[in-house]
Every structure is written in C-alpha cells, then in structure tokens.
Design an enzyme around this catalytic site. Structure first.
Site: not given
Ligand SMILES: Cc1cc2nc3c(=O)[nH]c(=O)nc-3n(C[C@H](O)[C@H](O)[C@H](O)COP(=O)(O)O)c2cc1C
Length: 305
Positions: A275, A175, A56, A141, A80
């Site tokens: 994710g 990213k 994370k 950010c 989220n």
């Molecule tokens: C609960 C949650 C926490 C996340 N925390 C981060 C994070 O700490 N850093 C980051 O770059 N992306 C974070 N993401 C984004 C995911 O890594 C991903 O890019 C995004 O959810 C799209 O993929 P998915 O639809 O398969 O979840 C988070 C997503 C979710 C749902």
C-alpha cells in the site's frame, strides 16, 4: 491447513481458484491504475507492478470524500483521511471498469455498503461482470441500521457475508479492520458465513494535530495510519488470523521489501499486498515481487499454528 508455497512466484499460484502469476497485490486505494496508465501509457501494462489489481473501494452512491487536507506524513508512514471519494457504482461500471479490465492481471473490486442492502446491490451488480475476478468487502464502515462498524463485530460481519454470499459465484474476500477487539474472531465469523478469503490489515485509527493551532490537521478529524509504523501490528494479526481460519489470508501493513513480504508469508499469509510504499515508489510492487522470488529457498518455516 494445506498450503501451497507462496514464494513459488515463477510458477504462479492460485488465490480462491483464480490463477495469479505471483503473490503481490496492491492494497485497495493506494495505486491509481487509471492515472498511472495515463502517465506511463502501455509501458504500465508491460511492467505492471502487481499480480492482481484491487480497485479503490466503491460505494453505491457517488462520494466526494473528506475535506482537505487528507494526508499527514508520520515518521514511519501516513495518516489518511481520504473518505472514499468515488463515482458510485454506476459511474464505476461505466467509466472505470472498462479501463481496469485492460490491466494484464485479475481484477478485484472493493465495495463498501452502509447497509446490508447496499452491500448486496454492489456485490450483485459487480459480480455479474465478466471482467471482475473477485470481490473484496471493505467492512470498515458503520452499518447505518445498527450503528456498529460492520468489521469490528463478528456477528455483523457474518450477517453481511451471509447476505451477499448467495448473490455471486465470484470469490468474496473480507477485508478485516485492525480496529476490532479480536480480528481473528471476526475472520472466523467471515469464514463460517462463506467468505473465500480474508485480507488484513486495513488502517489503524489515528490523529494528527496542526503544530500551530493544535487543532486536528486532517479535514476528516481523524484518519487511518498505514506504512512501516503498522507492520508489527499487521504481522501479529495476520499470524493470529491465519491460525484460526483455513481460507487464504492476504497480508498487508507496512510491507516495503521482499524480506517484509516473506515475513508475512511465514506468518501464514498466502498473498501479500503493498500500500503506502507505492506512494514512495510506484513500481514497489514489482521490486518486492522480484526480491521475494530471489528469496526462494529461504526458510519460511515460522507458522507455529
Ligand atoms: C491513501 C490510502 C487510501 C486507502 N484507501 C483504501 C480503500 O479505498 N479501501 C480499503 O479497503 N483500504 C484502503 N486503504 C488501506 C490500504 O489498502 C491498506 O489496507 C493499509 O494502508 C495498510 O497497508 P500499507 O501499510 O502497506 O499501506 C487506503 C490506504 C491509504 C494509505
């Protein structure tokens, strides 16, 4: 663009010269490997769901994250507003890194800085650790010095990558945020500044209201939308980015099956990440990898770049 068959999972593949046994990663922040190890013990290591593990996102100083509630379930995914709670760089290096280093796959550490100097410190200190295979820059950010969201602007992104590039020999993944006018332009800027790969998509900005009060449900006010709802958006952005850069693309956004993963590969991704689906099924990464392997031989022809 030279491409290695990404579905050649059985033989493995490489991402930025790091050998992987297959193409399925986790999306940063969506799988707590330390908690999973506590729950499942060494069985987790024997059946680890991903081919590389992305931590994370960590920041320089510790953060408590946003006030609750932090999650809202939509008809097709999540919103989220976690707010990046983490122990900070020192806490991560001392507490989490030794545990993540025991995972049986290469480790990617995700970092976020609120200024270029912060980002530089994070990259330098994380990059000097042998346990770390690659570094992912989470640029979703605001830069407190400019007020601009780093990853929404090509010039900001390039400046951030240029600042950190000389500080580590480790591959640097940027990213990308989908909340940019033109993510492919940001990807090009990242590549020109020295990024070794790009990953996308991060979450889309969204909001949910409390059904009774009609006030924002999430403690942070707004949040990030993920899951099946964003898959079509992600697929288009991956395709458009892959057509504009020659560095590898890691595609994610709503992937919940091997067939979905195959679509992202056909759109030009080298690897995929899972994710939100891991919240429903913690072993999803493994299942998706197996489904993808069974699709070997299926046509991945669509690229059209
Ligand atoms: C609960 C949650 C926490 C996340 N925390 C981060 C994070 O700490 N850093 C980051 O770059 N992306 C974070 N993401 C984004 C995911 O890594 C991903 O890019 C995004 O959810 C799209 O993929 P998915 O639809 O398969 O979840 C988070 C997503 C979710 C749902």
């Amino acid at each position: 663009m030279s491409r290695q068959s990404p579905v050649a999972g059985r033989q493995g593949l490489d991402l930025c010269a790091v050998a992987l046994r297959g193409p399925v990663l986790n999306g940063s922040g969506t799988f707590d490997a330390i908690a999973a190890r506590r729950a499942f013990g060494d069985a987790l290591l024997e059946r680890f769901p991903f081919d590389a593990f992305v931590s994370k996102t960590i920041t320089l100083a510790p953060r408590e994250g946003n006030p609750p509630p932090r999650l809202w379930e939509t008809p097709a995914g999540l919103i989220n507003s976690i707010g990046l709670p983490n122990k900070g760089l020192d806490g991560f290096l001392a507490g989490d890194l030794p545990q993540l280093a025991e995972l049986p796959v290469p480790l990617v550490v995700s970092v976020m800085g609120f200024s270029r100097d912060e980002l530089a410190t994070l990259v330098e200190r994380v990059g000097e650790r042998d346990e770390v295979a690659m570094i992912e820059l989470n640029v979703s950010c605001p830069n407190v010095e400019t007020g601009l969201v780093m990853g929404a602007d090509p010039a900001e992104t390039a400046a951030a990558v240029e600042r950190v590039r000389p500080l580590t020999a480790k591959p640097v993944i940027v990213k990308l945020t989908p909340n940019a006018n033109e993510p492919a332009g940001v990807a090009e800027a990242a590549e020109s500044a020295g990024a070794d790969a790009v990953s996308l998509i991060n979450t889309l900005k969204g909001m949910a209201l409390h059904p009774g009060t009609r006030r924002p449900w999430l403690g942070g006010g707004t949040g990030g939308v993920s899951g099946p709802a964003v898959r079509a958006v992600a697929l288009e952005q991956v395709h458009s980015v892959a057509g504009r850069v020659s560095i590898p693309v890691i595609g994610m956004g709503g992937i919940a099956s091997g067939a979905h993963a195959a679509e992202f590969l056909a759109a030009g991704a080298r690897c995929v990440a899972v994710g939100t689906e891991s919240f429903r099924d913690p072993s999803a990464g493994r299942r998706i990898g197996a489904e993808l392997t069974s699709l070997v031989g299926a046509s991945l022809a669509f690229q059209d770049h």
